[in-house]
Design a protein around this motif. Sequence first.
Motif: not given
Lengths: 326, 327
Positions: B105-111, B198-201, B262-270
């Motif tokens: 959520l932090t990453a998403f709000v910023i993005a 969070a910044a990278v995401l 995609y964010a949820v799926g990608g959470s695996v990697l980060i």
Amino acid sequence: MAQKEQSSQSIFTDLDDASTDAEVNKWQRTFRLWRETLREHWGMLTDELSVKLSMLTVAGFVVIAIFAPYIATHQPLVRQYQGDAGVLIDKWVEPSLLGADSEYLLGTTAAGYDIFSQLVYGTRAALMVGIIAAVFTAGIGTLVGLVAGYYGGKVDDALMRLVDFLYGMPLLPTVIVLVAVLGPNLWNIILALIVLQWRSTARVIRSQSLSLRERPFVKAAEVAGASDWHIISRHLAPNVLPMTFLYGSFGIAWAILAEAGVSFIGLGDPNTVSWGTMLQASRAYSALSFGAWWWFVPPGICIGLLVISGFLIGRGYEEITNPKLQ
Amino acid sequence: MGKASFVVRRTLQLVVTLWAVGTVLFGLFRLMPGDPTSYVISSQMTQEARRQLIESYGLNDPLYIQYFRFLENLVVLNFGQSFHSNQPVTDVIATYLPNTLVLMLTAFVIAYAIGITLGVLSGWYRGSRFERSTVITALTARSVPTFYVGLIVLWIFGATFGVIPMSGMTSLGTGGQSTGFLDMVFTMDFVRHLIAPAAVLAFYYMGYPLLIMRSSMLEVLSEDFIDVCRAKGLKERTIMFKHAARNALLPIITAAAIALGYAVGGSVLIETVFAWPGIGREMVRAVLRRDFPVAQGTFIVLASTIIFLNFLADLAYGYLDPRVTYD
């Protein structure tokens, strides 16, 4: 028969081809229409500088992939030397490009593989995954989207529930589970990607054809008695082709990214070198903490270059086919 | 068909989709090669003890009985116990899900804040140098894999300069979650750990709303009502934000639902790169050690997040765009 053909030609020369077989005629005309559109678009596409550069980049990678055995200096999956038993990291060879006294351009991995050769061979895996996955995802997605959007009702419902279901599956976790079930090799990764990824193309194409269906030219064709296939192939498809290509070139990018991700997690094909497996190995041996950047920086740059080329080609295509965007 | 029956029908679809995901998942995990019990059962165990253990997990029952029990438990949100730690899966989820949510959520709000604003501006100032550089930045951001950017950030700021912690969510010895989740979130130590992932995401997710907003703006700007606004003598800024941007926002809604998927799926990697103890990373680890209950439970949480968001996006779409008809 011949007479009929002649008379129809005199009045409807722009509507009918020489062939009298209506079925073949339709297919041929559709095919010709698409080919002409594509040729025209190709000409305009290669006019733009960023697209030209992207195509050169992709072409460069294709050349590298084809001639990989001649470019690579060593076998990518053959250890160049045996380390002492139990000691992995002390046999690290620094790259000769940085002035180190070695025969390895980019040095070797901690396990003794030549990094440069792995990088070269990794191109093959990336292109194969990207292109095969993209062709299938864009193709299946477009077909499903057009059919669902045009027919509506039950057909649309059934197809879109399938898409909804696929959308319920998170991309990487699903690919991870599928690869864990099917076994970790490149083909299974490609298959898992195709199974999931056509969903986004299908959904976008469907929403486009939903709104196209309501346009006057489609209504006119319907009233004129055009068949469903005629409307889909000649009135809807040409209008959604830009989206298909857009999603196709994005599909290349996503497939390459996903493969890199799955390999990075450790479910990559152990018998193939890919940029993802290189990154995974570098992380496993803590190349980060040792500052061995020549190991983990190049694969990422290659992924980035190839993926951004896919995006730029897609965007260039979008701008040409949708003059509003220019 | 009216709006009410659309909502009812869509809700039914939601349930069916959830059931289908559950069923496929059940099948997939049972097709998986390898004996799940091999991870729990040590070789020193007697045959008798081993059989009892397998029995207690219900792994000896016929598949259809296992399936019905699975569905039954799904409804009451009982995902069973971990093969690995014997903890109830719901506890595992409760531990890891908040961690993922805070990060995402932090990453998403910023993005989305940055992405939408830049998208509006770059659509408005089409053809300028500003537009070209934003689009190229956005494309670059979306082209480099997040886990790779994460690695580079860790290498530069973590390993080389030592500014950010190399892994995890809290430093050792600070108590971690024993002090309660909210207490932990509002510590400097946590923020220090959160900044890099969070910044990278955010950098990665920013590109999507930006590009979509830009295309959508271009589409809206070519419509007649913008000319009418100009003719009325409205200020450019008013036209840009009040008229053009508001109309261009529509595609962002479906896009955001898809992106969150995609964010949820990608959470695996980060989460793997930064060793962030989130639900994605836990899922991968459970898959790798054949811990069915945990893998299933975490997967269902990831999946139902996406399904529910798509459901909301669909409802919102019909509500926001009067041109959509329910037929």
